[in-house]
Scaffold this motif. Structure first.
Motif, PDB file in Angstrom:
ATOM      1  N   ASP A  65      48.210  44.315  36.360  1.00  0.00           N
ATOM      2  CA  ASP A  65      47.733  42.937  36.421  1.00  0.00           C
ATOM      3  C   ASP A  65      46.391  42.812  37.125  1.00  0.00           C
ATOM      4  O   ASP A  65      46.030  41.746  37.620  1.00  0.00           O
ATOM      5  N   ASN A  66      45.622  43.911  37.141  1.00  0.00           N
ATOM      6  CA  ASN A  66      44.311  43.874  37.783  1.00  0.00           C
ATOM      7  C   ASN A  66      43.371  42.913  37.081  1.00  0.00           C
ATOM      8  O   ASN A  66      43.282  42.921  35.847  1.00  0.00           O
ATOM      9  N   ASP A  98      39.046  36.594  35.931  1.00  0.00           N
ATOM     10  CA  ASP A  98      40.187  36.620  36.837  1.00  0.00           C
ATOM     11  C   ASP A  98      41.521  36.689  36.095  1.00  0.00           C
ATOM     12  O   ASP A  98      42.580  36.494  36.696  1.00  0.00           O
ATOM     13  N   LEU A  99      41.475  36.988  34.821  1.00  0.00           N
ATOM     14  CA  LEU A  99      42.694  37.062  34.024  1.00  0.00           C
ATOM     15  C   LEU A  99      43.516  38.285  34.427  1.00  0.00           C
ATOM     16  O   LEU A  99      43.011  39.409  34.388  1.00  0.00           O
ATOM     17  N   PRO A 100      44.784  38.117  34.826  1.00  0.00           N
ATOM     18  CA  PRO A 100      45.614  39.286  35.145  1.00  0.00           C
ATOM     19  C   PRO A 100      45.702  40.240  33.956  1.00  0.00           C
ATOM     20  O   PRO A 100      46.009  39.839  32.842  1.00  0.00           O
ATOM     21  N   GLY A 101      45.394  41.504  34.212  1.00  0.00           N
ATOM     22  CA  GLY A 101      45.417  42.511  33.155  1.00  0.00           C
ATOM     23  C   GLY A 101      44.077  42.749  32.504  1.00  0.00           C
ATOM     24  O   GLY A 101      43.895  43.743  31.794  1.00  0.00           O
ATOM     25  N   GLY A 130      39.340  49.897  32.257  1.00  0.00           N
ATOM     26  CA  GLY A 130      37.917  49.644  32.467  1.00  0.00           C
ATOM     27  C   GLY A 130      37.465  48.322  31.890  1.00  0.00           C
ATOM     28  O   GLY A 130      36.310  48.169  31.493  1.00  0.00           O
ATOM     29  N   GLY A 131      38.382  47.352  31.844  1.00  0.00           N
ATOM     30  CA  GLY A 131      38.045  46.040  31.308  1.00  0.00           C
ATOM     31  C   GLY A 131      38.338  45.876  29.836  1.00  0.00           C
ATOM     32  O   GLY A 131      38.107  44.798  29.285  1.00  0.00           O
ATOM     33  N   LEU A 132      38.871  46.904  29.192  1.00  0.00           N
ATOM     34  CA  LEU A 132      39.196  46.766  27.772  1.00  0.00           C
ATOM     35  C   LEU A 132      40.277  45.709  27.558  1.00  0.00           C
ATOM     36  O   LEU A 132      40.281  45.029  26.528  1.00  0.00           O
ATOM     37  N   GLY A 133      41.174  45.555  28.529  1.00  0.00           N
ATOM     38  CA  GLY A 133      42.174  44.496  28.411  1.00  0.00           C
ATOM     39  C   GLY A 133      41.518  43.148  28.212  1.00  0.00           C
ATOM     40  O   GLY A 133      41.862  42.395  27.295  1.00  0.00           O
ATOM     41  N   GLY A 134      40.531  42.834  29.042  1.00  0.00           N
ATOM     42  CA  GLY A 134      39.805  41.579  28.896  1.00  0.00           C
ATOM     43  C   GLY A 134      38.978  41.533  27.632  1.00  0.00           C
ATOM     44  O   GLY A 134      38.877  40.486  26.978  1.00  0.00           O
TER      45      GLY A 134
END
Length: 381
Positions: free
Chosen positions: A195-196, A243-246, A251-255
């Motif tokens: 959830d980073n 600030d979205l969890p995950g 390396g930010g690919l989730g976002g």
């Protein structure tokens, strides 16, 4: 007697499929008349493609994509048994396993190949894609993926910025006019178990940058660049990911998958359970056997064996877990659906020997677990 066999891989020793087959052999020795349903499992990380393809009767596909530093590589994805769902592991296109330790550089490494692999899955007919994002070598916030699927990331002079997290500070605007329309209507499900947020002390750069080759100065630079990237995304795409969890996963690919591909972040085990139809298979079962390389305190926080066991318990199906090692705090899993856990090792043994004999040890342990279950059942009746 109906038994569902749903293990994860035993890392370094057995794939999930090999583990399921070994457990099934042990069960069959103890109870030859048992009906056994092997369901290889995963949690969205390494081995997810193999597990889902095997569990659903799917097929493996290959595509030539751009590697982390720009060279062409061959990556594999899976088309599941329904022929409309694909599974992709970003590690196969943009992962640390592709780069020698001494060559790691998150300033330059790119997720472009992951975007190309997703496009290959779409071209193969997929309308839903499960993306496992573990094992990333990148810190570019999904910028490379965005460029692969047609977004133009432009600097002040209207030129495409270079690949890698080190170039994101030069981004002035995002042009979505050339976005690949084959992506329209494709559902992107992102297997994300952290959830980073994207930025800050718990963000992608600070927490995961060092394992990708970033020193303290580089971490600070990458974090500032991702923060700038997030501001431009929010302005040009109306999508807030900072600030979205995950969002900080991989390396930010989730976002990036949320912003550029309308991705939905979900726990990996949840995605896998749904993809293999585990609930329907468990409803018809008298017993479930699961397992993985190690069970300890961390296993209670949603690892594969516990994910399987939680579902089984909700359906009233007893669940036993087999593990290569039992670590401190393992008893925490007993409150999460696992009714009992067992080590594969009948006596003290060196790790290398246990790994080499994993298949035989797992088969024998499964046989004894099954014999104990049958004895208990006889007593109950």
């Amino acid at each position: 007697m109906r038994v569902v066999v749903a293990p994860d891989k035993f890392k370094g020793s057995l794939s999930a499929l090999a583990a399921a087959r070994a457990i099934a052999r042990g069960i069959a020795t103890a109870c030859p008349e048992a009906s056994i349903d092997p369901v290889p499992m995963a949690d969205g990380g390494e081995g997810t493609v193999d597990a889902l393809v095997e569990a659903t009767g799917g097929t493996f596909r290959e595509a030539v994509v751009t590697g982390p530093f720009g060279s062409p590589i061959t990556a594999r994805f899976g088309l599941l048994g329904d022929a409309s769902t694909a599974v992709v592991e970003m590690a196969s296109a943009s992962g640390l396993v592709l780069i020698p330790r001494e060559s790691r550089d998150p300033l330059r490494s790119s997720t472009r190949g992951t975007g190309e692999l997703i496009l290959a899955a779409v071209a193969a007919g997929a309308r839903r894609i499960i993306v496992g994002i573990g094992g990333s070598a990148t810190n570019d916030g999904g910028a490379g993926l965005a460029q692969a699927i047609g977004y133009r990331l432009l600097d002040a002079a209207g030129r495409e910025i270079e690949s890698g997290g080190g170039s994101l500070n030069r981004l002035e605007r995002i042009d979505a006019s050339a976005r690949n329309r084959s992506m329209d209507g494709v559902e992107i499900a992102v297997a994300c178990d952290v959830d980073n947020p994207l930025c800050g002390p718990e963000g992608a750069s600070a927490v995961y940058g060092p394992q990708k080759g970033a020193d303290a100065e580089m971490v600070s630079l990458l974090d500032r660049n991702l923060s700038h990237f997030a501001k431009v995304i929010e302005r040009d795409l109306n999508c807030a990911i900072r600030d979205l969890p995950g969002a900080g996963a991989a390396g930010g690919l989730g976002g990036g998958l949320v912003a550029f591909a309308a991705g939905k972040l979900e726990p990996g085990i949840t995605l896998v359970i749904r993809a293999v139809g585990l609930e329907a298979r468990l409803k018809a079962a008298d017993l479930c056997l699961t397992g993985e390389g190690a069970i300890d305190a961390s296993s209670a926080f949603g690892k594969t064996a516990v994910g399987v066991a939680r579902l089984a318990r909700s359906l009233g199906v007893p669940t036993f877990a087999l593990a290569g090692s039992i670590g401190p705090g393992a008893e925490a899993v007993l409150a999460q659906g696992i009714d009992a856990y067992f080590s594969l090792c009948p006596a003290p043994i060196e790790l290398d020997e246990a790994i080499a004999q994993g298949e035989r040890l797992l088969e024998r342990a499964a046989e004894q677990v099954m014999r104990a279950f049958l004895a208990g059942r006889r007593c109950a009746t």
